[in-house]
Scaffold this motif. Sequence first.
Motif, PDB file in Angstrom:
ATOM      1  N   PRO A   1       3.617  10.582  -5.841  1.00 27.51           N
ATOM      2  CA  PRO A   1       5.040  10.555  -6.912  1.00 27.51           C
ATOM      3  C   PRO A   1       6.027   9.638  -6.215  1.00 27.51           C
ATOM      4  N   GLU A   2       6.679   9.089  -6.657  1.00 30.69           N
ATOM      5  CA  GLU A   2       7.877   8.273  -6.240  1.00 30.69           C
ATOM      6  C   GLU A   2       8.902   9.242  -5.689  1.00 30.69           C
ATOM      7  N   ALA A   3       9.137  10.537  -6.423  1.00 28.08           N
ATOM      8  CA  ALA A   3      10.137  11.355  -5.912  1.00 28.08           C
ATOM      9  C   ALA A   3       9.633  11.842  -4.473  1.00 28.08           C
ATOM     10  N   ARG A   4       8.501  12.127  -4.091  1.00 33.65           N
ATOM     11  CA  ARG A   4       7.998  12.691  -2.905  1.00 33.65           C
ATOM     12  C   ARG A   4       8.331  11.556  -1.854  1.00 33.65           C
ATOM     13  N   LEU A   5       7.926  10.128  -2.282  1.00 29.82           N
ATOM     14  CA  LEU A   5       8.249   9.076  -1.304  1.00 29.82           C
ATOM     15  C   LEU A   5       9.590   9.018  -0.994  1.00 29.82           C
ATOM     16  N   LEU A   6      10.496   9.196  -1.867  1.00 32.24           N
ATOM     17  CA  LEU A   6      11.833   8.835  -1.804  1.00 32.24           C
ATOM     18  C   LEU A   6      12.605  10.116  -0.825  1.00 32.24           C
ATOM     19  N   ALA A   7      11.887  11.232  -1.171  1.00 33.04           N
ATOM     20  CA  ALA A   7      12.398  12.546  -0.291  1.00 33.04           C
ATOM     21  C   ALA A   7      12.022  12.367   1.081  1.00 33.04           C
ATOM     22  N   THR A   8      10.747  11.874   1.517  1.00 33.67           N
ATOM     23  CA  THR A   8      10.029  11.920   2.764  1.00 33.67           C
ATOM     24  C   THR A   8       9.521  10.221   2.603  1.00 33.67           C
ATOM     25  N   PRO A   9      10.112   9.307   3.067  1.00 38.83           N
ATOM     26  CA  PRO A   9       9.793   7.939   2.887  1.00 38.83           C
ATOM     27  C   PRO A   9       8.464   7.743   3.796  1.00 38.83           C
ATOM     28  N   THR A  10       8.229   8.583   4.929  1.00 42.02           N
ATOM     29  CA  THR A  10       6.886   8.440   5.693  1.00 42.02           C
ATOM     30  C   THR A  10       5.811   9.201   5.392  1.00 42.02           C
ATOM     31  N   VAL A  11       5.713   9.712   3.966  1.00 37.65           N
ATOM     32  CA  VAL A  11       4.722  10.527   3.718  1.00 37.65           C
ATOM     33  C   VAL A  11       3.432   9.748   3.479  1.00 37.65           C
ATOM     34  N   ARG A  12       2.371  10.205   3.930  1.00 37.61           N
ATOM     35  CA  ARG A  12       1.116   9.668   3.673  1.00 37.61           C
ATOM     36  C   ARG A  12       0.114  10.203   2.733  1.00 37.61           C
ATOM     37  N   LEU A  13       0.162  11.402   2.492  1.00 38.48           N
ATOM     38  CA  LEU A  13      -0.657  12.064   1.644  1.00 38.48           C
ATOM     39  C   LEU A  13      -0.015  12.536   0.475  1.00 38.48           C
ATOM     40  N   CYS A  14      -1.002  12.629  -0.591  1.00 37.12           N
ATOM     41  CA  CYS A  14      -0.050  13.229  -1.886  1.00 37.12           C
ATOM     42  C   CYS A  14       0.071  14.781  -1.629  1.00 37.12           C
ATOM     43  N   ILE A  15       0.565  15.644  -2.659  1.00 37.00           N
ATOM     44  CA  ILE A  15       0.804  16.898  -2.249  1.00 37.00           C
ATOM     45  C   ILE A  15      -0.506  17.859  -2.235  1.00 37.00           C
ATOM     46  N   GLU A  16      -1.395  17.343  -3.055  1.00 32.14           N
ATOM     47  CA  GLU A  16      -2.769  18.310  -3.050  1.00 32.14           C
ATOM     48  C   GLU A  16      -3.460  18.020  -1.902  1.00 32.14           C
ATOM     49  N   CYS A  17      -3.700  16.709  -1.284  1.00 35.02           N
ATOM     50  CA  CYS A  17      -4.131  16.410  -0.012  1.00 35.02           C
ATOM     51  C   CYS A  17      -3.434  17.182   1.404  1.00 35.02           C
ATOM     52  N   GLN A  18      -2.121  16.922   1.205  1.00 35.81           N
ATOM     53  CA  GLN A  18      -1.325  17.575   2.240  1.00 35.81           C
ATOM     54  C   GLN A  18      -1.420  19.278   2.392  1.00 35.81           C
ATOM     55  N   GLN A  19      -1.601  19.931   0.996  1.00 33.97           N
ATOM     56  CA  GLN A  19      -1.745  21.350   1.080  1.00 33.97           C
ATOM     57  C   GLN A  19      -3.248  21.596   1.479  1.00 33.97           C
TER      58      GLN A  19
ATOM     59  N   GLY B   1       0.859  -1.156   0.074  1.00 36.63           N
ATOM     60  CA  GLY B   1       0.078   0.140  -0.061  1.00 36.63           C
ATOM     61  C   GLY B   1       0.769   1.297   0.037  1.00 36.63           C
ATOM     62  N   ALA B   2       2.019   1.155  -0.086  1.00 39.69           N
ATOM     63  CA  ALA B   2       2.932   2.259  -0.223  1.00 39.69           C
ATOM     64  C   ALA B   2       2.568   3.137  -1.226  1.00 39.69           C
ATOM     65  N   GLY B   3       2.619   4.397  -1.426  1.00 40.85           N
ATOM     66  CA  GLY B   3       2.686   5.260  -2.430  1.00 40.85           C
ATOM     67  C   GLY B   3       1.108   5.559  -2.989  1.00 40.85           C
ATOM     68  N   ILE B   4       0.350   5.220  -1.901  1.00 42.49           N
ATOM     69  CA  ILE B   4      -1.276   5.391  -2.146  1.00 42.49           C
ATOM     70  C   ILE B   4      -1.602   6.372  -1.256  1.00 42.49           C
ATOM     71  N   CYS B   5      -2.036   7.563  -1.501  1.00 35.96           N
ATOM     72  CA  CYS B   5      -2.387   8.638  -0.674  1.00 35.96           C
ATOM     73  C   CYS B   5      -3.638   8.211   0.251  1.00 35.96           C
ATOM     74  N   GLU B   6      -3.720   8.380   1.674  1.00 42.59           N
ATOM     75  CA  GLU B   6      -4.550   7.783   2.609  1.00 42.59           C
ATOM     76  C   GLU B   6      -5.852   8.590   2.358  1.00 42.59           C
ATOM     77  N   SER B   7      -5.835   9.776   1.830  1.00 41.20           N
ATOM     78  CA  SER B   7      -7.001  10.698   1.902  1.00 41.20           C
ATOM     79  C   SER B   7      -7.640  10.488   0.575  1.00 41.20           C
ATOM     80  N   CYS B   8      -7.078  10.563  -0.680  1.00 42.26           N
ATOM     81  CA  CYS B   8      -7.894  10.540  -1.783  1.00 42.26           C
ATOM     82  C   CYS B   8      -7.678   9.240  -2.661  1.00 42.26           C
ATOM     83  N   GLY B   9      -6.512   8.425  -2.385  1.00 41.65           N
ATOM     84  CA  GLY B   9      -6.348   7.062  -3.044  1.00 41.65           C
ATOM     85  C   GLY B   9      -5.589   7.122  -4.308  1.00 41.65           C
ATOM     86  N   ARG B  10      -5.235   8.363  -4.579  1.00 43.30           N
ATOM     87  CA  ARG B  10      -4.308   8.730  -5.786  1.00 43.30           C
ATOM     88  C   ARG B  10      -2.724   8.260  -5.619  1.00 43.30           C
TER      89      ARG B  10
END
Length: 132
Positions: free
Chosen positions: A100-118, A88-97
């Motif tokens: 991006p792999e670059a975001r995951l590599l930069a912050t491996p614990t990220v749980r939201l896509c950029i739009e949902c985080q904003q 389930g890694a790489g799937i936004c917990e809010s919207c399911g989209r």
Amino acid sequence: MPPLSQSVSEQLKASLHQARMDLLETVRGRTESPDDEAPRIGPLAHQGQSDDAPQAEMLSHNEQHLADHETALLHEIDVAIGKLEAGGAGICESCGRDIPEARLLATPTVRLCIECQQELEHDRHIGRGPSM
């Protein structure tokens, strides 16, 4: 929704496990001590016979704050490892989209896509916001 590439998955796994080991080593360094000393995180660990009590209390409070932060970070790492192992890694917990792999590599614990985080930061009035 395409799964993470094998190389990204391996990089995330290595990064998360290394971060977990480093964090546990940090925690052990602060909580374990020689037999004749109290751990640095103990309630009276910073107070000697002639020490200033308010300063010792402040240092103990700071140690507790660090311990709370480290506990939360360890939980985030464990959640990310679990999601990676479950696929389930790489799937936004809010919207399911896809995140991006670059975001995951930069912050491996990220749980939201950029739009949902904003959106979350906007709704809670947190985040960087405007600068002076």
